[in-house]
Motif scaffolding. Sequence first.
Motif, PDB file in Angstrom:
ATOM      1  N   SER A  87      -5.572  -3.762  -9.275  1.00 47.72           N
ATOM      2  CA  SER A  87      -4.758  -4.735  -8.551  1.00 47.72           C
ATOM      3  C   SER A  87      -4.938  -6.145  -9.101  1.00 47.72           C
ATOM      4  CB  SER A  87      -5.127  -4.708  -7.056  1.00 47.72           C
ATOM      5  OG  SER A  87      -4.353  -5.626  -6.329  1.00 47.72           O
ATOM      6  N   ASN A 106      -0.146   2.038   0.840  1.00 43.86           N
ATOM      7  CA  ASN A 106       0.314   1.666   2.178  1.00 43.86           C
ATOM      8  C   ASN A 106      -0.010   0.224   2.535  1.00 43.86           C
ATOM      9  OD1 ASN A 106       1.543   4.103   2.747  1.00 43.86           O
ATOM     10  ND2 ASN A 106      -0.267   4.989   3.724  1.00 43.86           N
ATOM     11  N   LYS A 107      -0.890  -0.399   1.758  1.00 41.02           N
ATOM     12  CA  LYS A 107      -1.204  -1.817   1.956  1.00 41.02           C
ATOM     13  C   LYS A 107      -0.326  -2.720   1.096  1.00 41.02           C
ATOM     14  CE  LYS A 107      -6.036  -1.166   3.305  1.00 41.02           C
ATOM     15  NZ  LYS A 107      -7.467  -1.364   2.918  1.00 41.02           N
ATOM     16  N   GLY A 108       0.607  -2.088   0.355  1.00 43.40           N
ATOM     17  CA  GLY A 108       1.562  -2.882  -0.413  1.00 43.40           C
ATOM     18  C   GLY A 108       1.382  -2.857  -1.916  1.00 43.40           C
ATOM     19  N   ASN A 109       0.371  -2.169  -2.425  1.00 42.13           N
ATOM     20  CA  ASN A 109       0.182  -2.084  -3.873  1.00 42.13           C
ATOM     21  C   ASN A 109       1.188  -1.093  -4.461  1.00 42.13           C
ATOM     22  OD1 ASN A 109      -2.495  -3.629  -4.517  1.00 42.13           O
ATOM     23  ND2 ASN A 109      -2.925  -2.424  -2.670  1.00 42.13           N
ATOM     24  N   ASP A 110       1.879  -1.511  -5.517  1.00 47.55           N
ATOM     25  CA  ASP A 110       2.910  -0.669  -6.125  1.00 47.55           C
ATOM     26  C   ASP A 110       2.305   0.167  -7.249  1.00 47.55           C
ATOM     27  OD1 ASP A 110       5.445   0.345  -6.269  1.00 47.55           O
ATOM     28  OD2 ASP A 110       6.272  -1.294  -7.467  1.00 47.55           O
ATOM     29  N   ASP A 230      -0.225   0.432 -12.429  1.00 48.49           N
ATOM     30  CA  ASP A 230       0.742  -0.365 -11.684  1.00 48.49           C
ATOM     31  C   ASP A 230       2.143   0.008 -12.164  1.00 48.49           C
ATOM     32  OD1 ASP A 230       1.065  -3.029  -9.949  1.00 48.49           O
ATOM     33  OD2 ASP A 230       2.476  -3.090 -11.622  1.00 48.49           O
TER      34      ASP A 230
END
Length: 344
Positions: A87, A106-110, A230
Amino acid sequence: MTKLPSFSLTRRDMLISIAGAGLAMSIPGWAVGQTLTPVTTALGWIPNAEYAGLWIAIENGYFAEEGIDIHYTPGGPNAPGVLVSLSAGDAQFAGGDWIPFLEAVNKGNDFVVLGSAFPISPAALISLAQHPVKEPKDLVGIRILNQMPADKNTVDFILNKAGLPLDYTLVPTGFSPEPLVAGDGDAYFAFATNQPITLENMGLKRDTDFFVTLMADLGYATPAGIIIADKKYVAENRPLVVGYLKALVRGWIENGKDPKVAAQLIVDKYGADFGLELAQQIRQNELGQPLIQAAGAPGPFWFDTAVVQTTIAEIAKSAGITTMPPTEQIVDLGPLEEALAAIK
């Protein structure tokens, strides 16, 4: 995606995706003068036979052939999580586990999964001749030595899937199989690439004195050591991503020809600071090689994505993850498909 007297790798350690301080790889002499792109992989554990194919790929110049200046960050008890490194942009690839991956998404990391270092998970149960565990029905009524609270979810999943009663007892224990030999339990949670070596060194014979049954053979099939990147990086650097996977796959294929080669590299070079034993690393490497390619797969690292919304979704639910993204949003085997085609 992970021992004997001088070093003991625990099941807990292998399940925690962690990475440590950076360590640069040297480029082969013949590659000097080329324009290479730096690429870093965050490893979940120390440099050992779990990453045998990586060391072979580095030594043989496979990454340099793909225009990659390869680096890695080794893991350890005090290292930051591999997904933290990913990240932060400190690594372009990470070897991780499904639950931390899904939590991060689910916390927004793609993030996206590009393959699995071990499509056949090394997670296993060891049992002794007096009560061999070879199929789900053998779990009913027995005492199972375990180390992790989440192991209950695993056993429940297997028994529920087989339509069997949840009749068993978990007995907390450490990370050595010796309590199993002492009679403290009837089966022992282990990794097929780790604790069986301890029993072999005690003079016990596999498939005679003790049995190793993969969780996959009990109906709990989950790819392990998933390769994570990513999504934006993959989209913007697809040829490089394909090249990375190609080099890594070539390293594992070459490793299978002689497990002693990577083991010697680990003891003498990549893992020299960790007091690893050559014989143990050779045996771990031998035991890991059959797990890198599933039956019917086009090559190493490939797995059936149908498992995501079945077994993995059930595991995630047990871990408290209520939102399961669509498979196509979190898994992309396209670059791996290109890499395997290029190798063939």
